[in-house]
Scaffold this motif. Sequence first.
Motif, PDB file in Angstrom:
ATOM      1  N   GLY A 235      18.691  10.573  27.257  1.00  0.00           N
ATOM      2  CA  GLY A 235      19.158  11.049  25.985  1.00  0.00           C
ATOM      3  C   GLY A 235      20.811  11.257  25.784  1.00  0.00           C
ATOM      4  N   ALA A 236      21.015  12.246  25.150  1.00  0.00           N
ATOM      5  CA  ALA A 236      22.476  12.537  24.627  1.00  0.00           C
ATOM      6  C   ALA A 236      23.471  12.516  26.204  1.00  0.00           C
ATOM      7  CB  ALA A 236      22.384  13.720  23.789  1.00  0.00           C
ATOM      8  N   LYS A 237      24.544  11.869  25.710  1.00  0.00           N
ATOM      9  CA  LYS A 237      25.740  12.032  26.757  1.00  0.00           C
ATOM     10  C   LYS A 237      26.862  12.226  26.016  1.00  0.00           C
ATOM     11  CE  LYS A 237      23.337   8.008  28.727  1.00  0.00           C
ATOM     12  NZ  LYS A 237      22.267   7.893  27.897  1.00  0.00           N
ATOM     13  N   VAL A 238      27.779  12.988  26.821  1.00  0.00           N
ATOM     14  CA  VAL A 238      29.145  13.329  26.275  1.00  0.00           C
ATOM     15  C   VAL A 238      30.092  12.696  27.084  1.00  0.00           C
ATOM     16  CG1 VAL A 238      30.632  15.309  26.108  1.00  0.00           C
ATOM     17  CG2 VAL A 238      28.347  15.614  25.627  1.00  0.00           C
ATOM     18  N   ALA A 239      31.008  12.128  26.391  1.00  0.00           N
ATOM     19  CA  ALA A 239      32.326  11.507  27.083  1.00  0.00           C
ATOM     20  C   ALA A 239      33.600  12.198  26.791  1.00  0.00           C
ATOM     21  CB  ALA A 239      32.437  10.325  26.510  1.00  0.00           C
ATOM     22  N   LEU A 240      34.300  12.670  27.758  1.00  0.00           N
ATOM     23  CA  LEU A 240      35.564  13.435  27.719  1.00  0.00           C
ATOM     24  C   LEU A 240      36.603  12.956  28.363  1.00  0.00           C
ATOM     25  CD1 LEU A 240      33.816  16.878  28.950  1.00  0.00           C
ATOM     26  CD2 LEU A 240      34.433  16.398  26.710  1.00  0.00           C
ATOM     27  N   PRO A 241      37.694  12.842  27.829  1.00  0.00           N
ATOM     28  CA  PRO A 241      38.958  12.292  28.594  1.00  0.00           C
ATOM     29  C   PRO A 241      39.003  13.248  29.953  1.00  0.00           C
ATOM     30  CG  PRO A 241      39.519  13.108  26.311  1.00  0.00           C
ATOM     31  CD  PRO A 241      37.964  13.571  26.398  1.00  0.00           C
ATOM     32  N   ALA A 242      39.616  12.434  30.806  1.00  0.00           N
ATOM     33  CA  ALA A 242      39.576  13.185  32.334  1.00  0.00           C
ATOM     34  C   ALA A 242      40.441  14.618  32.340  1.00  0.00           C
ATOM     35  CB  ALA A 242      40.351  12.037  33.172  1.00  0.00           C
ATOM     36  N   ALA A 243      41.315  14.591  31.356  1.00  0.00           N
ATOM     37  CA  ALA A 243      42.204  16.047  31.590  1.00  0.00           C
ATOM     38  C   ALA A 243      41.234  17.013  30.850  1.00  0.00           C
ATOM     39  CB  ALA A 243      43.523  15.748  30.830  1.00  0.00           C
ATOM     40  N   MET A 244      40.343  16.814  29.890  1.00  0.00           N
ATOM     41  CA  MET A 244      39.551  17.585  29.573  1.00  0.00           C
ATOM     42  C   MET A 244      38.337  17.955  30.320  1.00  0.00           C
ATOM     43  SD  MET A 244      37.773  17.815  25.674  1.00  0.00           S
ATOM     44  CE  MET A 244      39.153  17.490  24.666  1.00  0.00           C
ATOM     45  N   PHE A 245      37.924  17.011  31.008  1.00  0.00           N
ATOM     46  CA  PHE A 245      36.799  17.352  31.752  1.00  0.00           C
ATOM     47  C   PHE A 245      37.224  18.168  33.308  1.00  0.00           C
ATOM     48  CE2 PHE A 245      34.290  15.926  35.861  1.00  0.00           C
ATOM     49  CZ  PHE A 245      33.079  16.364  35.161  1.00  0.00           C
ATOM     50  N   ARG A 246      38.604  17.993  33.464  1.00  0.00           N
ATOM     51  CA  ARG A 246      38.986  18.639  34.568  1.00  0.00           C
ATOM     52  C   ARG A 246      39.192  20.068  34.182  1.00  0.00           C
ATOM     53  NH1 ARG A 246      43.387  15.900  35.050  1.00  0.00           N
ATOM     54  NH2 ARG A 246      42.435  14.039  35.847  1.00  0.00           N
ATOM     55  N   ALA A 247      39.683  20.574  32.905  1.00  0.00           N
ATOM     56  CA  ALA A 247      39.676  21.854  32.346  1.00  0.00           C
ATOM     57  C   ALA A 247      38.399  22.416  32.172  1.00  0.00           C
ATOM     58  CB  ALA A 247      40.496  21.765  31.003  1.00  0.00           C
ATOM     59  N   LEU A 248      37.441  21.610  31.984  1.00  0.00           N
ATOM     60  CA  LEU A 248      36.010  22.101  31.619  1.00  0.00           C
ATOM     61  C   LEU A 248      35.511  22.614  33.179  1.00  0.00           C
ATOM     62  CD1 LEU A 248      33.243  22.913  30.603  1.00  0.00           C
ATOM     63  CD2 LEU A 248      32.937  20.351  30.831  1.00  0.00           C
ATOM     64  N   LEU A 249      35.668  21.807  34.185  1.00  0.00           N
ATOM     65  CA  LEU A 249      35.352  22.111  35.556  1.00  0.00           C
ATOM     66  C   LEU A 249      36.062  23.381  35.900  1.00  0.00           C
ATOM     67  CD1 LEU A 249      35.107  18.717  37.419  1.00  0.00           C
ATOM     68  CD2 LEU A 249      33.169  20.230  36.656  1.00  0.00           C
ATOM     69  N   ASP A 250      37.238  23.219  35.831  1.00  0.00           N
ATOM     70  CA  ASP A 250      37.943  24.585  36.202  1.00  0.00           C
ATOM     71  C   ASP A 250      37.496  25.868  35.497  1.00  0.00           C
ATOM     72  OD1 ASP A 250      39.757  23.188  37.748  1.00  0.00           O
ATOM     73  OD2 ASP A 250      41.375  23.215  36.170  1.00  0.00           O
ATOM     74  N   ALA A 251      37.048  25.740  34.023  1.00  0.00           N
ATOM     75  CA  ALA A 251      36.616  26.856  33.567  1.00  0.00           C
ATOM     76  C   ALA A 251      35.036  27.391  34.150  1.00  0.00           C
ATOM     77  CB  ALA A 251      36.445  26.555  32.008  1.00  0.00           C
ATOM     78  N   VAL A 252      34.278  26.257  34.254  1.00  0.00           N
ATOM     79  CA  VAL A 252      33.219  26.531  34.911  1.00  0.00           C
ATOM     80  C   VAL A 252      33.347  27.116  36.380  1.00  0.00           C
ATOM     81  CG1 VAL A 252      31.186  25.491  36.069  1.00  0.00           C
ATOM     82  CG2 VAL A 252      31.850  24.671  33.872  1.00  0.00           C
ATOM     83  N   LYS A 253      33.990  26.853  37.127  1.00  0.00           N
ATOM     84  CA  LYS A 253      34.537  27.496  38.587  1.00  0.00           C
ATOM     85  C   LYS A 253      35.042  28.928  38.373  1.00  0.00           C
ATOM     86  CE  LYS A 253      35.787  23.018  40.766  1.00  0.00           C
ATOM     87  NZ  LYS A 253      36.848  22.380  41.450  1.00  0.00           N
ATOM     88  N   ARG A 254      35.587  29.128  37.251  1.00  0.00           N
ATOM     89  CA  ARG A 254      36.166  30.701  36.960  1.00  0.00           C
ATOM     90  C   ARG A 254      35.071  31.466  36.417  1.00  0.00           C
ATOM     91  NH1 ARG A 254      40.495  27.801  34.807  1.00  0.00           N
ATOM     92  NH2 ARG A 254      39.773  28.114  32.963  1.00  0.00           N
ATOM     93  N   GLY A 255      33.687  30.737  36.143  1.00  0.00           N
ATOM     94  CA  GLY A 255      32.698  31.548  35.538  1.00  0.00           C
ATOM     95  C   GLY A 255      32.684  31.848  34.073  1.00  0.00           C
ATOM     96  N   GLU A 256      33.688  31.364  33.485  1.00  0.00           N
ATOM     97  CA  GLU A 256      33.622  31.242  31.967  1.00  0.00           C
ATOM     98  C   GLU A 256      32.294  30.775  30.996  1.00  0.00           C
ATOM     99  OE1 GLU A 256      37.447  29.470  30.355  1.00  0.00           O
ATOM    100  OE2 GLU A 256      38.439  30.441  31.924  1.00  0.00           O
ATOM    101  N   HIS A 257      31.645  30.200  31.775  1.00  0.00           N
ATOM    102  CA  HIS A 257      30.469  29.700  31.037  1.00  0.00           C
ATOM    103  C   HIS A 257      29.075  30.087  31.730  1.00  0.00           C
ATOM    104  CE1 HIS A 257      32.824  26.944  28.660  1.00  0.00           C
ATOM    105  NE2 HIS A 257      33.428  26.655  29.905  1.00  0.00           N
ATOM    106  N   ASP A 258      29.110  30.891  32.541  1.00  0.00           N
ATOM    107  CA  ASP A 258      28.044  31.765  33.092  1.00  0.00           C
ATOM    108  C   ASP A 258      27.305  32.353  32.156  1.00  0.00           C
ATOM    109  OD1 ASP A 258      29.037  30.832  35.374  1.00  0.00           O
ATOM    110  OD2 ASP A 258      29.531  32.680  36.408  1.00  0.00           O
ATOM    111  N   LEU A 259      25.872  32.175  32.292  1.00  0.00           N
ATOM    112  CA  LEU A 259      25.144  33.283  31.322  1.00  0.00           C
ATOM    113  C   LEU A 259      24.896  34.446  31.621  1.00  0.00           C
ATOM    114  CD1 LEU A 259      22.101  30.556  31.233  1.00  0.00           C
ATOM    115  CD2 LEU A 259      23.545  30.781  29.547  1.00  0.00           C
ATOM    116  N   PRO A 260      24.977  35.466  30.805  1.00  0.00           N
ATOM    117  CA  PRO A 260      24.864  36.829  31.085  1.00  0.00           C
ATOM    118  C   PRO A 260      23.540  37.153  31.937  1.00  0.00           C
ATOM    119  CG  PRO A 260      24.489  36.439  28.810  1.00  0.00           C
ATOM    120  CD  PRO A 260      24.760  35.131  29.638  1.00  0.00           C
TER     121      PRO A 260
END
Length: 65
Positions: free
Chosen positions: A40-65
Amino acid sequence: MPLTKWRKSSRSGSGAQSDCVQVANLAGNIGVRDSKDPEGAKVALPAAMFRALLDAVKRGEHDLP
């Protein structure tokens, strides 16, 4: 063309309960896909953007309510 090696976290486990996000090195970008739908679908991100996404996930910014 060489096959892309997709990998998942070692914490994902194995078997039916191991559905997860997989990542791969894609010519300077980081590929992201759903292990339940590898064709299925795939997303390709520049390394710096992927790192920023991981940091946001670790901080809980994308957690479901």
